[in-house]
Design a protein around this motif. Sequence first.
Motif, PDB file in Angstrom:
ATOM      1  N   GLY A  74       0.828  -1.203   0.000  1.00 54.73           N
ATOM      2  CA  GLY A  74       0.000   0.000   0.000  1.00 54.73           C
ATOM      3  C   GLY A  74       0.855   1.243   0.000  1.00 54.73           C
ATOM      4  O   GLY A  74       2.088   1.176  -0.065  1.00 54.73           O
ATOM      5  N   PRO A  75       0.220   2.410   0.119  1.00 55.72           N
ATOM      6  CA  PRO A  75       0.922   3.679  -0.038  1.00 55.72           C
ATOM      7  C   PRO A  75       1.426   4.285   1.274  1.00 55.72           C
ATOM      8  O   PRO A  75       1.160   3.785   2.373  1.00 55.72           O
ATOM      9  N   LEU A  76       2.140   5.379   1.108  1.00 55.26           N
ATOM     10  CA  LEU A  76       2.517   6.271   2.196  1.00 55.26           C
ATOM     11  C   LEU A  76       1.571   7.459   2.156  1.00 55.26           C
ATOM     12  O   LEU A  76       1.288   8.006   1.088  1.00 55.26           O
ATOM     13  N   TYR A  77       1.080   7.880   3.325  1.00 57.10           N
ATOM     14  CA  TYR A  77       0.213   9.054   3.439  1.00 57.10           C
ATOM     15  C   TYR A  77       0.942  10.131   4.234  1.00 57.10           C
ATOM     16  O   TYR A  77       1.474   9.870   5.318  1.00 57.10           O
ATOM     17  N   MET A  78       0.954  11.359   3.700  1.00 59.54           N
ATOM     18  CA  MET A  78       1.587  12.479   4.387  1.00 59.54           C
ATOM     19  C   MET A  78       1.107  13.780   3.752  1.00 59.54           C
ATOM     20  O   MET A  78       0.413  13.769   2.734  1.00 59.54           O
ATOM     21  N   SER A  79       1.506  14.909   4.343  1.00 61.17           N
ATOM     22  CA  SER A  79       1.199  16.217   3.772  1.00 61.17           C
ATOM     23  C   SER A  79       2.287  16.617   2.788  1.00 61.17           C
ATOM     24  O   SER A  79       3.480  16.419   3.046  1.00 61.17           O
ATOM     25  N   ARG A  80       1.866  17.221   1.691  1.00 59.15           N
ATOM     26  CA  ARG A  80       2.827  17.734   0.714  1.00 59.15           C
ATOM     27  C   ARG A  80       3.590  18.950   1.251  1.00 59.15           C
ATOM     28  O   ARG A  80       4.697  19.259   0.809  1.00 59.15           O
ATOM     29  N   LEU A  81       3.003  19.654   2.229  1.00 61.98           N
ATOM     30  CA  LEU A  81       3.554  20.938   2.670  1.00 61.98           C
ATOM     31  C   LEU A  81       4.934  20.819   3.296  1.00 61.98           C
ATOM     32  O   LEU A  81       5.704  21.777   3.298  1.00 61.98           O
ATOM     33  N   ASP A  82       5.262  19.656   3.848  1.00 58.93           N
ATOM     34  CA  ASP A  82       6.580  19.495   4.458  1.00 58.93           C
ATOM     35  C   ASP A  82       7.669  19.206   3.439  1.00 58.93           C
ATOM     36  O   ASP A  82       8.843  19.058   3.795  1.00 58.93           O
ATOM     37  N   LEU A  83       7.312  19.142   2.157  1.00 58.83           N
ATOM     38  CA  LEU A  83       8.304  18.928   1.108  1.00 58.83           C
ATOM     39  C   LEU A  83       8.695  20.224   0.420  1.00 58.83           C
ATOM     40  O   LEU A  83       9.668  20.264  -0.325  1.00 58.83           O
ATOM     41  N   PHE A 102      -0.883  12.300  -0.916  1.00 58.90           N
ATOM     42  CA  PHE A 102      -0.802  13.514  -0.102  1.00 58.90           C
ATOM     43  C   PHE A 102      -2.186  13.845   0.450  1.00 58.90           C
ATOM     44  O   PHE A 102      -3.168  13.881  -0.296  1.00 58.90           O
ATOM     45  N   VAL A 103      -2.244  14.059   1.757  1.00 58.38           N
ATOM     46  CA  VAL A 103      -3.518  14.297   2.431  1.00 58.38           C
ATOM     47  C   VAL A 103      -3.437  15.582   3.244  1.00 58.38           C
ATOM     48  O   VAL A 103      -2.358  16.108   3.518  1.00 58.38           O
ATOM     49  N   GLY A 104      -4.608  16.079   3.633  1.00 56.32           N
ATOM     50  CA  GLY A 104      -4.689  17.275   4.453  1.00 56.32           C
ATOM     51  C   GLY A 104      -5.929  17.245   5.317  1.00 56.32           C
ATOM     52  O   GLY A 104      -6.679  16.246   5.345  1.00 56.32           O
ATOM     53  N   HIS A 105      -6.160  18.332   6.010  1.00 59.04           N
ATOM     54  CA  HIS A 105      -7.251  18.417   6.979  1.00 59.04           C
ATOM     55  C   HIS A 105      -8.588  18.046   6.343  1.00 59.04           C
ATOM     56  O   HIS A 105      -8.953  18.525   5.280  1.00 59.04           O
ATOM     57  N   GLY A 106      -9.316  17.161   7.021  1.00 60.10           N
ATOM     58  CA  GLY A 106     -10.633  16.752   6.559  1.00 60.10           C
ATOM     59  C   GLY A 106     -10.636  15.497   5.702  1.00 60.10           C
ATOM     60  O   GLY A 106     -11.706  14.939   5.424  1.00 60.10           O
ATOM     61  N   ASP A 107      -9.458  15.043   5.273  1.00 53.81           N
ATOM     62  CA  ASP A 107      -9.390  13.817   4.481  1.00 53.81           C
ATOM     63  C   ASP A 107      -9.575  12.585   5.377  1.00 53.81           C
ATOM     64  O   ASP A 107      -9.438  12.653   6.598  1.00 53.81           O
ATOM     65  N   THR A 108      -9.840  11.475   4.749  1.00 52.39           N
ATOM     66  CA  THR A 108      -9.964  10.194   5.438  1.00 52.39           C
ATOM     67  C   THR A 108      -9.014   9.196   4.795  1.00 52.39           C
ATOM     68  O   THR A 108      -8.918   9.127   3.570  1.00 52.39           O
ATOM     69  N   VAL A 109      -8.309   8.447   5.624  1.00 52.70           N
ATOM     70  CA  VAL A 109      -7.428   7.388   5.142  1.00 52.70           C
ATOM     71  C   VAL A 109      -8.038   6.056   5.577  1.00 52.70           C
ATOM     72  O   VAL A 109      -8.204   5.813   6.776  1.00 52.70           O
ATOM     73  N   GLU A 110      -8.378   5.218   4.605  1.00 53.33           N
ATOM     74  CA  GLU A 110      -8.965   3.919   4.914  1.00 53.33           C
ATOM     75  C   GLU A 110      -7.933   2.837   4.661  1.00 53.33           C
ATOM     76  O   GLU A 110      -7.377   2.731   3.565  1.00 53.33           O
ATOM     77  N   VAL A 111      -7.672   2.058   5.703  1.00 52.29           N
ATOM     78  CA  VAL A 111      -6.715   0.957   5.637  1.00 52.29           C
ATOM     79  C   VAL A 111      -7.481  -0.296   6.026  1.00 52.29           C
ATOM     80  O   VAL A 111      -7.630  -0.608   7.216  1.00 52.29           O
ATOM     81  N   GLY A 112      -8.020  -0.995   5.043  1.00 50.02           N
ATOM     82  CA  GLY A 112      -8.918  -2.103   5.345  1.00 50.02           C
ATOM     83  C   GLY A 112     -10.102  -1.581   6.127  1.00 50.02           C
ATOM     84  O   GLY A 112     -10.786  -0.643   5.705  1.00 50.02           O
ATOM     85  N   GLY A 127       3.358  21.136   7.423  1.00 50.94           N
ATOM     86  CA  GLY A 127       2.479  20.037   7.043  1.00 50.94           C
ATOM     87  C   GLY A 127       2.133  19.095   8.167  1.00 50.94           C
ATOM     88  O   GLY A 127       1.787  17.935   7.917  1.00 50.94           O
ATOM     89  N   GLY A 128       2.186  19.572   9.406  1.00 52.73           N
ATOM     90  CA  GLY A 128       1.865  18.707  10.534  1.00 52.73           C
ATOM     91  C   GLY A 128       0.440  18.166  10.463  1.00 52.73           C
ATOM     92  O   GLY A 128      -0.491  18.891  10.117  1.00 52.73           O
TER      93      GLY A 128
END
Length: 197
Positions: A74-83, A102-112, A127-128
Amino acid sequence: MHVKTLEVGYLMTNCYVVADEESRECAVLDPGGDPYAIADYLEEHKLKFRAVLVTHGHFDHVMGVEGLMEFVDGPLYMSRLDLDKDIGNGSFLFSPPENTVFVGHGDTVEVGKLRFEVIGCPGHTPGGLAYRIEDCLFTGDTLFRLSVGRSDFPASDEKALRRSLARLAALEGDYDVYPGHGRATTLEYERRFNPYL
């Protein structure tokens, strides 16, 4: 759901393994070092490794990402802002893998069956992020037990950090708080006793 804390790297970063006990699917949060030790833990407990989630891009939270990505389905999830800015990593350059989401406030990450809500927490870095799942809150270096993250690094912002802390304090109900370093706590305890909240 089960949460396992692994201290990794020479700054003793809290890396968390969050697993659905029925399906055995799991995510790893903030692999800041020791990727093969983390992978050994996952194999030993017969966990299905589906994703890596990063709270922010400081080296002590991402140094294990490259090695650990060899084992994840699967993928890595993080904010683009820290790059986009110098966040104080010195000579350490972090290049996220191709399958980064790349995710941000209000997003949802589903892992199974695991469903993480993304809470934007800029301040310590631009990007905290914090991740909320069930009654757990993973706060990275934004909120610690009786303390908060530093705001004197390059690209840190003390005013933004205070707004992020207010956002966390305003969440309804109580949560088990799992910070980037040190002991776990609860949000209600921090509301009552943390001078920064």
